[in-house]
Write an enzyme that holds these catalytic residues in place. Structure first.
Site, mmCIF file in Angstrom:
data_model
loop_
_atom_site.group_PDB
_atom_site.id
_atom_site.type_symbol
_atom_site.label_atom_id
_atom_site.label_comp_id
_atom_site.label_asym_id
_atom_site.label_seq_id
_atom_site.Cartn_x
_atom_site.Cartn_y
_atom_site.Cartn_z
ATOM 1 N N GLY A 192 -5.328 32.701 26.517
ATOM 2 C CA GLY A 192 -6.110 33.448 27.514
ATOM 3 C C GLY A 192 -5.188 34.235 28.422
ATOM 4 O O GLY A 192 -5.188 34.063 29.631
ATOM 5 N N GLU A 197 -9.151 29.720 18.470
ATOM 6 C CA GLU A 197 -9.562 28.893 17.336
ATOM 7 C C GLU A 197 -9.399 29.638 16.009
ATOM 8 O O GLU A 197 -9.247 29.014 14.957
ATOM 9 C CB GLU A 197 -11.030 28.457 17.482
ATOM 10 N N GLU A 225 -3.541 29.612 31.994
ATOM 11 C CA GLU A 225 -4.256 29.518 33.257
ATOM 12 C C GLU A 225 -5.725 29.388 32.866
ATOM 13 O O GLU A 225 -6.425 30.382 32.728
ATOM 14 C CB GLU A 225 -3.998 30.762 34.108
ATOM 15 N N GLU A 252 -16.436 26.662 33.482
ATOM 16 C CA GLU A 252 -16.079 27.654 32.453
ATOM 17 C C GLU A 252 -15.736 26.978 31.131
ATOM 18 O O GLU A 252 -15.804 27.607 30.091
ATOM 19 C CB GLU A 252 -14.898 28.548 32.858
#
Lengths: 349, 349
Positions: free
Chosen positions: B4, B55, B80, B89
């Site tokens: 991310g 993934e 993060e 989230e």
């Protein structure tokens, strides 16, 4: 039939007004609450609440004496389908499909029967400057961030400058805003930019405003007298809509359809006071001053298109030229000044 | 590997810190900007930006001399991933899957390495009352609406009273709020309600807080001295988290993994000043007074569960009993007062 009945209030009124049967269509779970409302108001035997997309609804065969036992058609479709600046949310598509599938040909009536979109130049410097300042603030913060990230943390983020600027510009400067204008904010009488007859309009008619539409061109004249008192400057445009409940005026319905004796007019413009729709304000990046003893003319066009990303949202392109002449000159007479074409493409959020 | 990466700043730092190769994974279109950032910072040869769900990522076979030419594994995963109150989230799921697929067994390191959730009782009457008043205001407006709709328009909407009340209650009274508390708002030292070792935690561990977790029970004591000065009352609880960057302390990594010489601690609690995470405030419907010369004890438990509707959102159940005793009494001694069980289920919005 009530298309998008929500809590069901229009359907209750229809039953109370004497409808012998009402189909109240609601896609969301509000349908469950609408059913309770029908029972609480003693109209559950008249109103059938159906939770479905109206496109998927099948009405039963008619069982009223003296009618053919074909699939039932309705005499009246009522709907509160209007969004900001009329078309936002694009619910009108479902309404048109419901009309073509369920409304009696020739005699059926749509409530509202007509919708009209209007545009007028406005003065609204306070809000325009707030947005401008927020844009400047966001850009200043970004510059601070880029410098700190470079100076303190050794990473250069300035490559994202133009992307960030575009994002802030779209958000602060090129988004229309909900507004509630006083009539005094209007600098010229509104002009009709789109007229829709709900009985005859097509899906294409309601997709937006194209440059081929008669209303898409506008031509405003703002006369500033010599005894000028702080009026203006031009901050941008306001857009809103009205709807009417009146008789069918299309060829098909002209003779066959019932005449409406007490027409009703609903405006969401500054002259009508508060509505939750309000007006949409389209602010200019720079204001245009009004000069004492001169007439300012704004001649241009408006286009309204659904966004590619989301069919319920719209982009609005407003392009025009501003010119000034002495009040004594005729419309085509000698100009004091003429601007370049000013063009903004706004998102209606 | 940076899971991310967003605009890519952690990946740039990793390259600047000497990583021989960095995989920066980003699902959204920010990946395009991250690529520009790598080029602008001269690390595009070290950092490979991959736009995909982590993934779905497949790393190439390793091509470093002296390593087997099997699929590459990484030495360090940085990310993060933390949301409000740590888990909101639910990005941690992707992180754990990335760890199990790409991190070197035994020697691989997660940054952050540990995460800790904390809870403390707070005084925050101003905000608690604002929410309470907004709830009351909304209910008052609804009653006005129901009366006007009945009186003026002849439709009874009161059947929706309880539904509307529940909706407003959930929104105003049973939603946690972002807050930035001063340390003085805390009425007792925070207690750990969940500890996560990022090297060994499972998907189930990170799904929330269950009553089986050691931390889920809390027991706060608030001592109010005789020379009492306006402290309290208890308005509710604040929850926040800390993360650490320190050595692996799990059995597998104990000897094999590198030791971290300069551990780093990040807190989002009141003692650490502003962070964008802030704290989550869980307000009580009624405050609990603090009495001079007495000790107030809050004994109960916290549960945190993903909502059925949206896996990224959470419900938080806090249930406790409040009791008071003279300061001179021992913890199990004679009570002045004991409340019924107070239980609220909050949405973390």
């Amino acid at each position: 039939m009530d298309v998008g009945t929500g809590s069901g209030i229009l359907a209750v009124w229809a039953a109370q007004a004497g409808a012998r049967r009402v189909y109240a269509i609601e896609y969301t779970d509000m349908a469950k609450h609408a059913k309770s409302v029908m029972e609480a108001n003693g109209v559950a035997d008249v109103v059938t609440v159906i939770q479905a997309a109206v496109e998927d609804v099948e009405l039963p065969s008619t069982d009223f004496p003296g009618e053919d036992s074909t699939k039932e058609c309705v005499d009246i479709i009522i709907s509160e389908w209007m969004g900001y600046f009329l078309l936002r949310e694009s619910m009108v598509d479902s309404l048109i499909r419901a009309r073509d599938k369920f409304l009696k040909k020739g005699t059926g009536i749509m409530y509202p029967s007509h919708a009209t979109m209007l545009l007028a130049p406005i003065t609204d410097e306070e809000e325009r400057k707030i947005n401008r300042n927020e844009y400047n603030g966001a850009m200043g913060d970004w510059q601070d961030f880029v410098e700190a990230t470079k100076g303190t943390y050794g990473v250069d983020m300035s490559v994202l400058d133009s992307h960030f600027e575009r994002e802030q510009r779209e958000y602060y400067l090129l988004s229309s805003r909900w507004a509630e204008f006083k009539p005094s904010a209007l600098l010229a009488p509104p002009q009709i930019i789109k007229s829709i007859d709900m009985h005859t309009c097509t899906l294409a008619d309601c997709r937006g405003i194209s440059l081929n539409d008669t209303g898409s061109a506008f031509d405003f004249e703002i006369v500033t007298q010599n005894n000028w008192e702080a009026e203006g400057p031009i901050s941008g445009f306001a857009g809103w809509f009205t709807v009417d409940f009146k008789s069918r005026d299309d060829e098909e319905g002209m003779d066959a359809a019932p005449k409406i004796i007490h027409p009703v007019h609903l405006t969401t413009g500054p002259e009508g006071g508060y509505t939750h729709w309000g007006q949409q304000a389209f602010h200019l990046n720079s204001c245009i001053p009004l000069i004492s003893g001169e007439t300012t003319r704004l001649k241009g066009s408006i286009e309204l298109k659904r966004t590619k990303e989301n069919v319920r949202l719209y982009n609005c392109r407003i392009a025009f030229q501003a010119s000034r002449r002495k009040n004594s000159e005729p419309p085509g007479g000698t100009l004091v000044m003429q601007s370049n074409v000013i063009e903004h493409i706004y998102q209606i959020p």
